[in-house]
Design a protein around this motif. Structure first.
Motif, short mmCIF file in Angstrom:
data_model
loop_
_atom_site.label_atom_id
_atom_site.label_comp_id
_atom_site.label_asym_id
_atom_site.label_seq_id
_atom_site.Cartn_x
_atom_site.Cartn_y
_atom_site.Cartn_z
N ALA A 19 0.84 -1.20 0.00
CA ALA A 19 0.00 0.00 0.00
C ALA A 19 0.88 1.25 0.00
CB ALA A 19 -0.93 -0.01 1.21
N GLU A 20 1.96 1.21 0.76
CA GLU A 20 2.87 2.38 0.83
C GLU A 20 3.50 2.63 -0.55
OE1 GLU A 20 5.93 1.92 3.85
OE2 GLU A 20 7.21 3.35 2.77
N TRP A 21 3.96 1.56 -1.17
CA TRP A 21 4.64 1.66 -2.48
C TRP A 21 3.67 2.15 -3.55
CZ3 TRP A 21 4.39 -1.44 -7.07
CH2 TRP A 21 5.46 -1.27 -7.95
N GLY A 23 0.87 3.74 -3.08
CA GLY A 23 0.41 5.10 -2.75
C GLY A 23 1.41 6.14 -3.24
N ALA A 24 2.70 5.88 -3.00
CA ALA A 24 3.73 6.83 -3.43
C ALA A 24 3.77 6.94 -4.96
CB ALA A 24 5.09 6.40 -2.89
N GLY A 26 1.25 6.29 -6.98
CA GLY A 26 0.01 6.96 -7.38
C GLY A 26 0.13 8.47 -7.23
N ASP A 27 0.72 8.91 -6.12
CA ASP A 27 0.91 10.36 -5.89
C ASP A 27 1.82 10.95 -6.97
OD1 ASP A 27 -0.66 10.16 -3.68
OD2 ASP A 27 1.00 10.18 -2.23
N HIS A 124 -2.97 -4.44 -8.86
CA HIS A 124 -3.11 -3.05 -8.40
C HIS A 124 -2.18 -2.11 -9.16
CE1 HIS A 124 -5.37 -4.86 -5.06
NE2 HIS A 124 -6.03 -3.72 -5.15
N LEU A 128 -3.45 0.93 -11.74
CA LEU A 128 -2.98 2.31 -11.58
C LEU A 128 -2.39 2.83 -12.90
CD1 LEU A 128 -2.20 4.70 -9.70
CD2 LEU A 128 -0.13 3.42 -9.10
#
Ligand SMILES: CC(C)(COP(=O)(O)OP(=O)(O)OC[C@H]1O[C@@H](n2cnc3c(N)ncnc32)[C@H](O)[C@@H]1OP(=O)(O)O)[C@@H](O)C(=O)NCCC(=O)NCCS
Length: 280
Positions: A19-21, A23-24, A26-27, A124, A128
């Motif tokens: 999720a952290e990877w 999320g970064a 995606g940002d 996922h 993305l």
């Protein structure tokens, strides 16, 4: 036959890191100032060559490193590789160059230990990336490993579409995929063809897979074919002509062998069977 819906699995222990990877990533993708080539190379370096992730620029120029190592590091940056569609005269560079780093990340991730057959993370990541590569992508897009595209930017995808492993989506002339479509392992969907006299004479034609279509394993759909809603192309078939709604076409060239028993009674429209039967 036995009804076997997919089962749910519990989250793997590394899911917070996933999720952290994601999320970064995606940002970074959502930020229009991001240099996608640098993002691609940094992401791949962290996954495949972590010892060089922080000093990539100096490492690729370091003559003390073997040439092969420098080459491998250089190839993490999509500006150092060419992809086949770049050689096509009809490749629209203004559209292809922005998606190229994301295609390169997609393909390269699939060839790493963390990628490859890793379903949860792979689905996922591809969901993305698809948002930034395709012309359009709907909800719940699911792609397994080793899917390939031509341009990527010429692909429209609806909701709940599943693309299985090793599928070729040649969107050179455009592919339009509706909702709830499944393309099975090793299938090929083309949207360009070559003259039998001169291979440089290319015809592009949009290929359409309507809602509920299933293209089954190892099947091929040729350029410009329209598989109408709920149509099915059987294993290893080659669809050279349109497939009528609810028809199951098999063989080479693919021909209808049956109409699905849930087809609307008038056989021509795509109303859900229950509504069509009420009207009848
Ligand atoms: C398309 C398919 C679903 C058709 O199944 P079906 O409706 O049960 O059809 P049948 O098995 O009754 O076959 C009807 C006829 O077509 C032939 N046929 C069926 N599939 C064929 C294929 N892929 N290629 C060539 N001929 C085929 C059968 O031999 C039979 O011929 P016959 O009447 O001369 O005996 C099935 O053959 C198929 O290709 N399945 C692929 C697996 C699948 O479901 N994948 C989905 C994954 S998401």
């Amino acid at each position: 036959m036995t009804y076997l819906p997919l089962r749910s699995l519990s989250q793997p222990p590394d899911s917070p890191v996933m999720a952290e990877w994601l999320g970064a990533l995606g940002d970074a993708l959502a930020d229009p100032s991001t240099d996608r080539s640098v993002l691609c190379r940094r992401t791949l370096a962290e996954l495949a060559y972590p010892e060089y992730a922080a000093n990539w620029e100096t490492a690729v120029a370091d003559p003390k490193l073997p040439a092969g190592t420098r080459l491998a590091l250089a190839a993490l940056d999509p500006r150092n590789v060419t992809l086949e569609p770049e050689y096509y005269s009809d490749c629209d560079d203004a559209r292809f160059q922005p998606v190229k780093p994301l295609l390169w990340l997609w393909y390269s991730f699939d060839r790493t230990p963390v990628g490859g057959q890793n379903v949860e993370l792979g689905v996922h990541l591809r969901r993305l990336l698809a948002q930034y590569i395709f012309k359009r992508v709907g909800e719940n897009f699911k792609a397994f490993q080793h899917v390939e595209f031509s341009f990527g930017y010429n692909l429209e995808v609806g909701d709940n579409v599943v693309i299985h492993r090793h599928v070729l989506l040649d969107d050179r002339g455009g592919i339009v995929i509706g909702n709830n479509v499944s393309v099975s392992d090793y299938a090929n969907i083309y949207s360009h063809t070559h003259s039998i006299i001169d291979a440089r004479d290319v015809t592009n034609a949009v290929t359409v897979l309507d809602d509920g279509v299933r293209i089954t394993y190892h099947a091929t759909v040729l350029a410009g074919v329209h598989v109408h809603c709920q149509g099915m192309v059987g294993a290893v078939a080659v669809a050279t002509k349109d497939v009528r709604p609810y028809h199951v076409n098999v063989g080479i060239p693919a021909k209808s062998v049956r109409i699905k028993p849930n087809a609307p009674l008038d056989g021509e429209d795509c109303l859900p069977a229950s509504r069509a039967r009420q009207q009848g």
